[in-house]
Write an enzyme that holds these catalytic residues in place. Sequence first.
Site, short mmCIF file in Angstrom:
data_model
loop_
_atom_site.label_atom_id
_atom_site.label_comp_id
_atom_site.label_asym_id
_atom_site.label_seq_id
_atom_site.Cartn_x
_atom_site.Cartn_y
_atom_site.Cartn_z
N ASP A 112 2.68 -4.08 0.16
CA ASP A 112 4.08 -3.71 0.40
C ASP A 112 4.59 -3.99 1.81
OD1 ASP A 112 4.88 -2.84 -2.16
OD2 ASP A 112 3.62 -1.07 -1.91
N ASP A 155 6.51 -5.21 -9.06
CA ASP A 155 7.15 -4.86 -7.78
C ASP A 155 6.85 -5.88 -6.68
OD1 ASP A 155 6.07 -2.89 -9.49
OD2 ASP A 155 6.50 -1.27 -8.10
N1 GLY Z 1 6.83 -0.18 -5.68
C1 GLY Z 1 6.57 1.10 -6.17
C2 GLY Z 1 7.62 1.64 -7.04
O1 GLY Z 1 8.55 0.97 -7.43
O2 GLY Z 1 7.52 2.80 -7.38
#
Ligand code: GLY
Length: 392
Positions: free
Chosen positions: A101, A167
Amino acid sequence: MQCASLKQKTNLWCEKALKNAKAQISLEIDTIEASGKCINPVTLTPEGKVYYCQPEDWRSGFFPGSVWYLYELTKDTTLLPLAQKYTEALERAKTLTWHHDIGFIINCSYGNGLRLSGKTEYKKIMVEAAKSLCTRFHKKAGIIQSWDVTGKGWQAQRGWKCPVIIDNMMNLELLFEATKLSGDSTFYKIAVSHADRTLKEQFRKDGSCYHVIDYNPENGKVRRRETAQGYADSSAWSRGQAWAIYGYTMCYRETGNKKYLDQALKTFHFMKKHPHMPTDGIPYWDMDAPEIPNALRDVSAASIMASALYEISTYNVVEGGSYMEYADKIMQTLASTKYTAPLGKNGRFILMHSVGSIPHNSEVDAPLNYADYYYLEALKRKSDIEKGKKQP
Ligand code: GLY
């Protein structure tokens, strides 16, 4: 005449939304400044306390990014040093290699900062962060690993070898930026490789996507298709669909490859035509949640989708206006008292009623800083479109 009154109506809800957002975020800024520390708000705990995160948290870039958007939207110069300060508090995250992330973290903060302040020293940090992200690339599978599977986290309990979540598409924006900033095409190539493999493996025939694909990093093959935050492996977790729509729209912007835009449109139409999509455009947390119609909505999925739809509306797509209309519908709903918190309430977050993860019983019907971030980004994109600016 009709056109003028339509425009007036639009201006009214946008202005009101911005006024509310500015007032609410300003209260949070006052709280942060009074603390004397660079605390970084994420959500509200069930006990009603604001949860503040460390730079390594995947959500640490969203509050600084929101202050950048507010600065851009309001031209209030008092916000500029604050946006810089909150951004620069994240610098140590540039070397983070234990989850994917870093793209969210650095691009939402430093990326917006570079765009709006021209601080050239931010370039080096962005390129270094992109290098950190690339350490997670697996050549055989052609993907960037999302989560580590060793240690004490719940991810280690799932038996995965190399999980990739939808994601992760959002982290690719940092890689595209890094190639533009450094001239090194490695970042671009890794981003394209990840986008291509994800396109092949993560989507179903109906346009919806799985949340998690687990790869075997030794031979590059898919081991499993599952969920972590959705209702079921085969269900349509709404925020995952929103990440896919946004992520592939961004990949189209960065590469010009139409197959990415086609996927974004397919996933959006899956959501739009879904028999469970509520008429106000705010999705249930999972479109297959068994409690529907009493299931919780996820405002974060709605604001991510709205922002992507404004971008799509600027491309040469059939019925381009319909994407703008849908985004407007979502945004007007979010701007209403049903979803916009009264001033000073809701932990000083703008929007109410998001869902972090129901399977983990975490952030259930709570405010989330990324719902606010994409809401502000959508407002900015709407404002750019009104001014005739090119996207994004
Ligand atoms: N990237 C983690 C979520 O969308 O919860």
